[in-house]
Design a protein around this motif. Structure first.
Motif, PDB file in Angstrom:
ATOM      1  N   ALA A 161       0.866  -1.184   0.000  1.00 47.22           N
ATOM      2  CA  ALA A 161       0.000   0.000   0.000  1.00 47.22           C
ATOM      3  C   ALA A 161       0.899   1.229   0.000  1.00 47.22           C
ATOM      4  O   ALA A 161       1.594   1.504   0.980  1.00 47.22           O
ATOM      5  N   SER A 162       0.912   1.959  -1.101  1.00 43.26           N
ATOM      6  CA  SER A 162       1.830   3.083  -1.255  1.00 43.26           C
ATOM      7  C   SER A 162       1.107   4.416  -1.414  1.00 43.26           C
ATOM      8  O   SER A 162       0.147   4.526  -2.172  1.00 43.26           O
ATOM      9  N   ASP A 163       1.608   5.418  -0.718  1.00 40.22           N
ATOM     10  CA  ASP A 163       1.189   6.795  -0.931  1.00 40.22           C
ATOM     11  C   ASP A 163       1.581   7.208  -2.356  1.00 40.22           C
ATOM     12  O   ASP A 163       2.366   6.534  -3.019  1.00 40.22           O
ATOM     13  N   TYR A 164       1.038   8.345  -2.813  1.00 35.77           N
ATOM     14  CA  TYR A 164       1.332   8.804  -4.177  1.00 35.77           C
ATOM     15  C   TYR A 164       2.278  10.018  -4.190  1.00 35.77           C
ATOM     16  O   TYR A 164       3.418   9.898  -4.604  1.00 35.77           O
ATOM     17  N   GLY A 167      -4.410  11.048  -0.781  1.00 35.41           N
ATOM     18  CA  GLY A 167      -5.435  12.046  -0.511  1.00 35.41           C
ATOM     19  C   GLY A 167      -6.022  12.638  -1.772  1.00 35.41           C
ATOM     20  O   GLY A 167      -7.023  13.350  -1.727  1.00 35.41           O
ATOM     21  N   ARG A 168      -5.437  12.327  -2.904  1.00 33.37           N
ATOM     22  CA  ARG A 168      -5.879  12.888  -4.186  1.00 33.37           C
ATOM     23  C   ARG A 168      -7.308  12.457  -4.545  1.00 33.37           C
ATOM     24  O   ARG A 168      -7.748  11.357  -4.228  1.00 33.37           O
ATOM     25  N   GLU A 169      -7.961  13.350  -5.277  1.00 35.15           N
ATOM     26  CA  GLU A 169      -9.268  13.018  -5.850  1.00 35.15           C
ATOM     27  C   GLU A 169      -9.058  12.343  -7.209  1.00 35.15           C
ATOM     28  O   GLU A 169      -8.020  12.525  -7.840  1.00 35.15           O
ATOM     29  N   LEU A 206      -8.534   6.421  -2.687  1.00 35.27           N
ATOM     30  CA  LEU A 206      -8.393   7.849  -2.910  1.00 35.27           C
ATOM     31  C   LEU A 206      -9.042   8.646  -1.770  1.00 35.27           C
ATOM     32  O   LEU A 206      -9.647   8.075  -0.864  1.00 35.27           O
ATOM     33  N   GLU A 207      -8.879   9.951  -1.848  1.00 30.28           N
ATOM     34  CA  GLU A 207      -9.504  10.867  -0.883  1.00 30.28           C
ATOM     35  C   GLU A 207      -9.172  10.492   0.563  1.00 30.28           C
ATOM     36  O   GLU A 207      -9.996  10.510   1.452  1.00 30.28           O
TER      37      GLU A 207
END
Length: 229
Positions: free
Chosen positions: A11-14, A49-51, A69-70
């Motif tokens: 599970a990776s952040d962007y 956190g991106r939409e 997302l979000e």
């Protein structure tokens, strides 16, 4: 050691984890290719956190197992969307938006999230907002979500959705990755992560951003990380 496809979920952040700020958060072709290949054998999800409207433009060609997302509020898997919020959230969100408008701060609305860009100091501790919502800080930005929703909750819901029973390896760089790390069996900070994230990580990569993620995926594929679980 033969690692089965249901043994590992990465599970990776962007932002600043998969994609660098120097490249305007556009996914590097080499990084996307590595993740796409990895996802054919193991599970890889992007937790950000991106939409969706932004990630669709920034992550062209990236095809992980799924998306959260979000900041945990929206799961996308097998072309289906799952939102994590109570039925009264949109009414509460409307009240919060009125407060933000009065403060004259810049924000963006997703399906669930309110993303406040670069005004964290103005809204992070407002009781008028925390009464209704969970506030997560991400460097200078703030994400406003239903109470009880964060990246970690999103990952656990995804795990439940797909019936996953293996180990979770989380990769991140910033404050809002704390909740992601809480649900992980192995916590990894990329080289450019903030000190608070490096301090709680099990591993800190040699390379920054997407190159650090490639570094970790190569170690998983070679069995170096899994053998130490």
């Amino acid at each position: 050691m033969d690692i089965g496809s249901n043994d590992i979920l990465v599970a990776s952040d962007y932002d600043r984890t998969l994609a660098s700020e120097e490249n305007n958060f556009i996914i590097n072709e080499k990084v996307a290719k590595k993740i796409n290949e990895f996802s054919k054998r193991f599970k890889f999800i992007v937790v950000t956190g991106r939409e969706k409207k932004f990630i669709d433009k920034l992550a062209v060609g990236l095809n992980p197992t799924g998306w959260i997302l979000e900041n945990g509020a929206l799961i996308i898997y097998n072309n289906k969307e799952y939102t994590l919020c109570s039925s009264d959230w949109l009414d509460k969100r409307e009240r919060i938006v009125k407060i933000l408008d009065q403060l004259k701060v810049r924000y963006s609305l997703g399906k669930v999230i309110i993303y406040v860009d670069n005004y964290g100091d103005k809204v992070a501790n407002l009781k008028e907002i925390t009464e209704y919502a969970n506030i997560e800080i991400n460097r200078k930005d703030v994400m406003i979500l239903p109470k009880g929703i964060d990246k970690g909750v999103g990952v656990l819901k995804f795990k439940e959705l797909i019936g996953f029973s293996g180990k979770i390896i989380a990769i991140g760089d910033s404050e809002n990755d704390h909740s992601l790390f809480k649900v992980a069996d192995i916590k990894i900070a990329v080289a450019n992560a903030i000190p608070q994230i490096k301090e709680i990580a099990d591993i800190v990569t040699v390379n920054p951003n997407g190159l650090g993620v490639i570094e970790i995926l190569d170690k998983i594929l070679s069995g170096q990380i899994f053998l130490n679980m």
